[in-house]
Write an enzyme that holds these catalytic residues in place. Structure first.
Site, PDB file in Angstrom:
ATOM      1  N   GLU A   1      -0.748  -6.913   1.708  1.00  0.00           N
ATOM      2  CA  GLU A   1      -1.397  -5.727   2.375  1.00  0.00           C
ATOM      3  C   GLU A   1      -1.895  -5.987   3.669  1.00  0.00           C
ATOM      4  OE1 GLU A   1       0.057  -2.843   1.738  1.00  0.00           O
ATOM      5  OE2 GLU A   1      -0.764  -3.209  -0.533  1.00  0.00           O
ATOM      6  N   HIS A   2      -1.622  -5.190   4.487  1.00  0.00           N
ATOM      7  CA  HIS A   2      -2.305  -5.333   6.020  1.00  0.00           C
ATOM      8  C   HIS A   2      -1.749  -6.842   6.502  1.00  0.00           C
ATOM      9  CE1 HIS A   2      -4.452  -1.731   6.241  1.00  0.00           C
ATOM     10  NE2 HIS A   2      -4.416  -1.844   4.836  1.00  0.00           N
TER      11      HIS A   2
ATOM     12  N   ASP B   1       1.446  -7.283   7.572  1.00  0.00           N
ATOM     13  CA  ASP B   1       2.705  -6.965   8.361  1.00  0.00           C
ATOM     14  C   ASP B   1       2.384  -7.015   9.919  1.00  0.00           C
ATOM     15  OD1 ASP B   1       1.642  -4.359   8.401  1.00  0.00           O
ATOM     16  OD2 ASP B   1       3.529  -3.423   7.950  1.00  0.00           O
TER      17      ASP B   1
ATOM     18  N   GLY C   1      -0.020   7.724  -0.013  1.00  0.00           N
ATOM     19  CA  GLY C   1       0.217   6.396   0.559  1.00  0.00           C
ATOM     20  C   GLY C   1       1.472   5.641   0.192  1.00  0.00           C
TER      21      GLY C   1
ATOM     22  N   ASP D   1       6.783  -0.313   6.210  1.00  0.00           N
ATOM     23  CA  ASP D   1       7.150   0.870   5.528  1.00  0.00           C
ATOM     24  C   ASP D   1       8.645   1.339   5.798  1.00  0.00           C
ATOM     25  OD1 ASP D   1       4.456   0.696   4.648  1.00  0.00           O
ATOM     26  OD2 ASP D   1       3.892   2.403   5.940  1.00  0.00           O
TER      27      ASP D   1
ATOM     28  N   SER E   1      10.713  22.845   6.320  1.00  0.00           N
ATOM     29  CA  SER E   1      10.365  22.132   5.296  1.00  0.00           C
ATOM     30  C   SER E   1       9.888  22.880   3.986  1.00  0.00           C
ATOM     31  CB  SER E   1       9.153  21.014   5.447  1.00  0.00           C
ATOM     32  OG  SER E   1       8.449  20.552   4.284  1.00  0.00           O
TER      33      SER E   1
ATOM     34  N   GLY F   1      -0.048  12.340   0.562  1.00  0.00           N
ATOM     35  CA  GLY F   1      -1.243  11.618   0.906  1.00  0.00           C
ATOM     36  C   GLY F   1      -1.535  10.721  -0.179  1.00  0.00           C
TER      37      GLY F   1
ATOM     38  N   SER G   1       4.401   6.366   1.726  1.00  0.00           N
ATOM     39  CA  SER G   1       5.272   6.199   2.947  1.00  0.00           C
ATOM     40  C   SER G   1       5.937   7.455   3.141  1.00  0.00           C
ATOM     41  CB  SER G   1       5.785   5.084   2.832  1.00  0.00           C
ATOM     42  OG  SER G   1       5.065   4.024   3.386  1.00  0.00           O
TER      43      SER G   1
ATOM     44  N   TYR H   1      -7.283   2.503  10.437  1.00  0.00           N
ATOM     45  CA  TYR H   1      -6.105   1.279  10.363  1.00  0.00           C
ATOM     46  C   TYR H   1      -6.057   0.863  11.847  1.00  0.00           C
ATOM     47  CZ  TYR H   1      -1.479  -0.242   9.645  1.00  0.00           C
ATOM     48  OH  TYR H   1      -0.304  -1.125   9.607  1.00  0.00           O
TER      49      TYR H   1
HETATM   50  C1  GLA Z   1       0.532   1.156   5.947  1.00  0.00           C
HETATM   51  C2  GLA Z   1       1.505   0.858   7.513  1.00  0.00           C
HETATM   52  C3  GLA Z   1       2.146  -0.645   6.875  1.00  0.00           C
HETATM   53  C4  GLA Z   1       1.136  -1.584   6.169  1.00  0.00           C
HETATM   54  C5  GLA Z   1       0.226  -1.179   5.231  1.00  0.00           C
HETATM   55  C6  GLA Z   1      -0.865  -1.855   5.099  1.00  0.00           C
HETATM   56  O1  GLA Z   1       1.384   1.508   4.894  1.00  0.00           O
HETATM   57  O2  GLA Z   1       2.346   1.774   7.740  1.00  0.00           O
HETATM   58  O3  GLA Z   1       2.676  -1.003   8.082  1.00  0.00           O
HETATM   59  O4  GLA Z   1       0.365  -2.356   7.440  1.00  0.00           O
HETATM   60  O5  GLA Z   1      -0.129   0.242   5.739  1.00  0.00           O
HETATM   61  O6  GLA Z   1      -0.137  -3.162   4.231  1.00  0.00           O
END
Ligand code: GLA
Length: 406
Positions: A38-39, A41, A141, A190, A72, A139, A143, A240
């Site tokens: 996580e975090h 990329d 997370g 993502d 939508s 919401g 994606s 972020y």
């Molecule tokens: C979000 C971003 C990704 C990644 C994650 C954390 O989903 O879109 O690119 O950085 O956070 O891992």
């Protein structure tokens, strides 16, 4: 015709909004969950996500003029929003349309984004009418924005004959549109997971080289559970983007002593420990530490999975959560409760917050026979401590984007 209920919603919405469904085509793109990494990329590190069966469906048809019409089923109050190929600018009212618009805008810059001048500018000759429906919890997370970008990318490729684009190209174009049109400076994970998803497999991706491999997820009596905090997250984009800046600042300081390194993902733990004192700000130091350690954890976790050591994989997931909670500070009370309560259950091998953070979901490895107990116990404690219910889903790994046959 055998559309799933979700695809049918998009299709029915099309008929209701635009009158008929002649020549309409139906497409799908998945959301994603990240198992570990996580975090990392945007720090040239490794990630280990998979595409999930939740995603976005679209019914779509080309027009003969330059208009764009969007509908939508998730935002019925907005109704049909109109746009034009001559006016590709973010809108403040029908906000979700900024994602499809951003992808059309980015296609015009495809050659540049992909560093392939021969691709040039991919311009649409005519607009389209589209009706979408997504079943990704909002919401959470998981994606939905990347799913939308990959969905629109694959629709443009199929409808307008841009067959020179691979799924990986769609991921880069989607990321660019999110960074530059929508202002969220996300990494590639993502969009890559959505575009490159493969049933039954997670994707082990080195974001420094973009070399990747599929890893079959044979869970041997375990289930992967996603638990949604249902926390309305706020300020996610600004926090972020701030994390990204802090990592860049750490890297700039480290480069004074390690001029050959270009990203935090290139450091081993030993290398980082030897030079980390050049990072002057203690907060920035903790951010960098997370990025370096998380990358190494991800590499180790995939090795453990290959060696059938799910216990070790689970421990590394727990360490990932602690690091996100204490060093990276992208967790939240709700996700901490979910993870920390899960750790107490003997049937749980590992549990961590997944995705960008500040809300969203946890992902947990749970022994199959204890899943009902997991849902009941965690559900009850969460309700008591937080005051609203969590939601539980069993992970189903999906393939990438596809056209559905009518
Ligand atoms: C979000 C971003 C990704 C990644 C994650 C954390 O989903 O879109 O690119 O950085 O956070 O891992």
């Amino acid at each position: 015709m055998a559309l799933t209920a979700q695809a049918q919603k998009a299709y029915d919405g099309f008929r209701e909004a635009y009158g008929d469904t002649e020549n309409v085509r139906v497409f799908f793109a998945p959301g994603r969950v990240n198992l570990i990494g996580e975090h990392t990329d945007y720090n040239g590190g490794h990630v280990f996500p998979c595409a999930i069966s939740f995603g976005i469906y679209a019914a779509v048809r080309k027009r003969t003029d330059r208009k764009l019409r969007f509908l939508s089923a998730n935002y019925p109050q907005v109704g049909v929003a109109e746009g034009s190929l001559d006016e590709l600018v973010p809108s403040s009212d029908a906000k979700w349309t900024n994602y499809p618009k951003g992808v059309i805008w980015a296609f015009e810059r495809a050659g540049e984004i992909l560093h392939r001048p021969e691709v040039g500018s991919l311009k649409l000759d005519t607009g389209f009418d589209i009706s979408i429906y997504g079943d990704i919890p909002s919401g959470a997370g998981l994606s939905s924005s990347a799913a939308m970008e990959v969905l629109i990318g694959s629709i443009l490729r199929e409808l307008y004959g841009f067959s020179m684009l691979s799924n990986e190209d769609l991921a880069f174009i989607g990321q660019y549109s999110e960074n530059e049109f929508n202002g969220m400076k996300c990494g590639i994970m993502d969009q890559f997971a959505s575009a490159m998803g493969k049933e039954g497999n997670a994707i082990f991706l080195d974001t420094n080289t973009m070399v990747f491999e599929y890893a079959p997820l044979d869970m041997k009596g375990m289930k992967l559970m996603i638990t949604n905090t249902k926390k309305e997250h706020q300020l996610v984009d600004s926090e972020y983007n701030l994390r990204r800046q802090q990592c860049a600042e750490a890297m700039a300081q480290l480069q004074r002593v390690c001029p050959d390194k270009k990203a935090l993902g290139e450091f081993t733990i030993e290398e980082f420990e030897a030079v980390k004192s050049v990072i002057t700000d203690p907060v920035v130091l903790r951010r960098a530490k997370h990025a370096v350690y998380e990358n190494q954890r991800t590499i180790e976790a995939v090795a453990a999975l290959k060696a059938d050591d799910l216990v070790r994989f689970g421990q590394l997931m727990n360490e990932s959560h602690v690091s996100l909670r204490d060093d990276y500070e992208t967790s939240c009370t709700e996700a901490d409760i979910l993870a920390e309560e899960a750790w107490k259950l003997p049937g749980v091998l590992g549990s961590r917050i997944t995705g960008g953070g500040f809300g969203g979901c946890t992902v947990s490895i749970v022994r199959e026979e204890t899943v009902p107990e997991f849902i009941e116990k965690i559900g009850a404690i969460y309700l008591e401590k937080v005051g609203h219910e969590a939601a539980f889903y069993e992970l189903e790994i999906s393939g990438g984007p596809k056209e559905l046959q009518l």
